[in-house]
Design a protein around this motif. Sequence first.
Motif, PDB file in Angstrom:
ATOM      1  N   MET A 122      10.103   2.360  -1.269  1.00 18.99           N
ATOM      2  CA  MET A 122      10.134   3.468  -0.575  1.00 18.99           C
ATOM      3  C   MET A 122      10.213   3.065   0.878  1.00 18.99           C
TER       4      MET A 122
ATOM      5  N   ASN B  59       7.615  -6.135 -11.912  1.00 18.82           N
ATOM      6  CA  ASN B  59       7.214  -6.746 -12.998  1.00 18.82           C
ATOM      7  C   ASN B  59       8.429  -7.784 -13.569  1.00 18.82           C
TER       8      ASN B  59
ATOM      9  N   GLU C 260       0.844  -1.299  -0.016  1.00 13.33           N
ATOM     10  CA  GLU C 260       0.246  -0.011  -0.047  1.00 13.33           C
ATOM     11  C   GLU C 260       0.908   1.036  -0.080  1.00 13.33           C
ATOM     12  N   GLY C 261       0.183   2.273  -0.934  1.00 13.51           N
ATOM     13  CA  GLY C 261       1.277   3.575  -0.789  1.00 13.51           C
ATOM     14  C   GLY C 261       2.141   3.680  -2.065  1.00 13.51           C
ATOM     15  N   ASP C 262       2.661   2.477  -2.454  1.00 18.10           N
ATOM     16  CA  ASP C 262       3.642   2.539  -3.432  1.00 18.10           C
ATOM     17  C   ASP C 262       2.971   2.044  -4.771  1.00 18.10           C
ATOM     18  N   THR C 263       3.735   2.893  -5.763  1.00 17.33           N
ATOM     19  CA  THR C 263       2.939   2.278  -7.229  1.00 17.33           C
ATOM     20  C   THR C 263       4.205   2.193  -8.302  1.00 17.33           C
ATOM     21  N   HIS C 264       5.549   1.785  -7.315  1.00 17.41           N
ATOM     22  CA  HIS C 264       6.519   1.334  -8.272  1.00 17.41           C
ATOM     23  C   HIS C 264       6.269  -0.145  -8.780  1.00 17.41           C
ATOM     24  N   GLU C 265       6.286  -0.154 -10.011  1.00 26.32           N
ATOM     25  CA  GLU C 265       6.364  -1.574 -10.379  1.00 26.32           C
ATOM     26  C   GLU C 265       7.123  -2.354 -11.426  1.00 26.32           C
ATOM     27  N   ILE C 266       7.995  -1.512 -11.672  1.00 30.33           N
ATOM     28  CA  ILE C 266       9.112  -2.177 -12.771  1.00 30.33           C
ATOM     29  C   ILE C 266       9.843  -3.368 -12.130  1.00 30.33           C
TER      30      ILE C 266
END
Lengths: 212, 195
Positions: free
Chosen positions: A149, A106, A97-103
Amino acid sequence: MDILDKIAQAVVDMDKESVKKYILKAIADDSTSVTDIYQNGLNKGMSEVLKLYDEKVYFLPEVVVCADALNEGISILREHGNIDKSGAIKVTMAVVEGDTHEIGKNIVKIMMEASGFDVVDLGVNQKSEDIVNHALDNNSDIIALSSMMTSTMKNMKNVIDDLNQKDHSNKPKVIIGGAPVSENFAKKIGADGYSENAPKAVELVRSVINSK
Amino acid sequence: MEKDISKTTEIKVDEIKIDQKRVEQFMGYSSRKMPENLKEIMEGEIEKKDVFSPRLFIREVDEKMLCENGILVPVVKKHLSDSDRVFSIIYTIGDEIDLKITEYMSSNDMIRGMFLDKIGVVALDYIKSQAKEYIEKSTGLNIVHQVYPGNTDFDAEKQLGIYGLFDGEVNDYININEYGQMSPIKSVAFLVFLR
């Protein structure tokens, strides 16, 4: 060299076109099943790739190109039938939650799929309870969490705490990764393992499952 | 530069130049040569300039503003005592790059996505150097300290405080969540101290 060995070698050689060519050839031969091509061609090649990474012959980007070639192969296989993944290690994967880094997530996902795991990717910014409920409902062997983060990595502990509170006979193991995360942090929050990169995450899953 | 701490200023970013060597280093090739097949992919991605929509904003700030935004922590106080002026800087290269990366990742072209991600990091570094150069030239002072969220003595949540210094004037281009993560993802905020 039989056709499955050729497919495996094409993965090792980062040769997408040959992967496609040999898979279509193997499919045309009725005696080779889609699952057989997946397990004894593509996955076999990926095992060799990960060995080369371990021996420092390949760097991470080279492993990624191999995974791209393999996934191209999987795309073709899916057009021709279902890959039987029964018995495969089941992984539920999410960015907390709170984090949208996805590389990073993936890359780990693709590497795990390339290694034959059955991966469900819940995506980014996932609430702890959703991750835990999904993993338990789907009988996952592993929950793989990512955070990039320092402000969100504490949410990994929430997942572990929520999982510990559940009354379930066969709880999944939790592994973590991401730039600010470390082995020490993993121990501190009670995770079952930490990996610094995608190829090592594949090894980690296997070793965690073997120690279950 | 006239001292006007009430105003956020947008700085025009020159055409972003990508340092190929830096991309190679970020991909892990510092001691070993990058294979030719990868180099070709990298060069192809570097040429795709249409993935950048850079925006750069600066604002001069003072102790009161830093305090009001909850970032007058020991390291900031220490640097303040050692400098004459302080600026907050925030910049982004936009969303397009991450959309392109996602597209690559979902079409068995993860390697291009990986390259583009590192190219984005190098692009951000380029904008940062432009911002610093602009502030130094405009003020006639030198940057003596820099404080980034995520530093050991200035945690990532403090990004909210730096973002707050812009009083909503960058909201059309950059947003932030409660954990201090900015959107677009490839956005950076930090403080520079000049003397």
